[in-house]
Design a protein around this motif. Structure first.
Motif, PDB file in Angstrom:
ATOM      1  N   THR A   1      -3.810   5.620  -8.302  1.00 53.85           N
ATOM      2  CA  THR A   1      -5.115   5.098  -7.898  1.00 53.85           C
ATOM      3  C   THR A   1      -6.253   5.534  -8.810  1.00 53.85           C
TER       4      THR A   1
ATOM      5  N   GLN B   1      -7.572   8.594  -8.979  1.00 50.76           N
ATOM      6  CA  GLN B   1      -8.465   9.533  -8.286  1.00 50.76           C
ATOM      7  C   GLN B   1      -8.284  10.921  -8.893  1.00 50.76           C
TER       8      GLN B   1
ATOM      9  N   ASP C   1       0.545   7.704   1.297  1.00 47.92           N
ATOM     10  CA  ASP C   1      -0.418   8.564   0.630  1.00 47.92           C
ATOM     11  C   ASP C   1      -0.407   9.954   1.218  1.00 47.92           C
TER      12      ASP C   1
ATOM     13  N   ARG D   1       0.832  -1.194   0.000  1.00 51.79           N
ATOM     14  CA  ARG D   1       0.000   0.000   0.000  1.00 51.79           C
ATOM     15  C   ARG D   1       0.865   1.242   0.000  1.00 51.79           C
TER      16      ARG D   1
ATOM     17  N   VAL E   1       0.133   9.680  -6.194  1.00 52.23           N
ATOM     18  CA  VAL E   1      -0.886   8.783  -5.635  1.00 52.23           C
ATOM     19  C   VAL E   1      -2.181   8.880  -6.436  1.00 52.23           C
TER      20      VAL E   1
ATOM     21  N   GLN F   1      -6.096   6.828 -14.443  1.00 59.32           N
ATOM     22  CA  GLN F   1      -5.046   6.039 -13.814  1.00 59.32           C
ATOM     23  C   GLN F   1      -3.884   5.851 -14.782  1.00 59.32           C
TER      24      GLN F   1
END
Length: 230
Positions: A126, A128, A18, A15, A122, A132
């Motif tokens: 992801t 967002q 972030d 992960r 990030v 992507q």
């Protein structure tokens, strides 16, 4: 991202740290201390006001933070742009809008703000607020990593280890995990331990693996404690 599994082969954290949304943040711009320079006299002359807005954000006074920081961000202050980007990306004191968040992160990132570069990376990783794009995420992580930003180094290590947006290369991943780990980044410490434990990108060394797991465990990381057998 952390790599974890019972006993060998151990897995590392995957992960990504972030700066935009999530657990790895802590106080805004922690460890950054970016220069407050701007072509605008307003942005250049109000570093104390930026600090005041940042403090309001950290204390959860989002309306006040937005009132202070928005004009500074619009005038070109990179730190203000980064914080306003976080407010939009995370919906803090304002309707969540990931596209606007990404736009503000980009403004900060293009001025060389390392936190903005990680945050924009990030968003690309992801999907967002932007389409992507792993390669674009790697590009922004690298810019932050080369400035010494630990989250950027850690994230670039993850991308190198997994081959996302860049050629998979365990030795390169080890190098970036080490740079992050040596700054006290808990994910970097754990992942470096895993690389030593499994002999990925480096000569296998269980003693070194345990040393790095212990450092992560001492920061409270459950995965580090698990791999130590605590």
């Amino acid at each position: 991202m952390l790599f974890r599994s019972p006993r060998r082969p151990r897995r590392w954290r995957q992960r990504q740290a972030d700066e935009a949304v999530g657990e790895a943040l802590g106080p805004v711009c922690d460890g950054l201390n970016q220069a407050e320079n701007s072509l605008s006299a307003l942005a250049a002359g109000k570093a104390e006001t930026v600090a005041e807005g940042e403090r309001a954000f950290d204390q959860g006074h989002y309306e006040r933070a937005r009132a202070i920081l928005t004009p500074l961000a619009e005038a070109g202050n990179a730190k203000a742009q980064f914080i306003i980007g976080k407010m939009f990306a995370e919906g803090r004191g304002i309707a969540k809008d990931e596209t606007k968040g990404a736009n503000w992160f980009r403004k900060a990132a293009e001025q060389g703000h390392a936190g903005g570069q990680v945050a924009l990376g990030v968003m690309y990783a992801t999907g967002q607020g932007v389409a992507q794009d792993a390669a674009e995420a790697v590009r922004w992580y690298r810019l932050a990593a080369e400035q010494g930003h630990a989250d950027g180094q850690f994230n670039l290590g993850v991308m190198s280890a997994t081959g996302q947006g860049v050629t998979q290369d365990a030795a390169v991943a080890v190098r970036w995990f080490r740079k992050a780990a040596e700054q006290g980044h808990v994910g970097g410490q754990f992942n470096l331990g895993v690389m030593y434990d499994n002999g990925q990108g480096i000569i296998q060394d269980e003693a070194e693996a345990m040393r790095w797991y212990r450092k992560a465990a001492e920061q409270g990381l459950a995965d580090g404690q698990y791999n130590l057998g605590v």
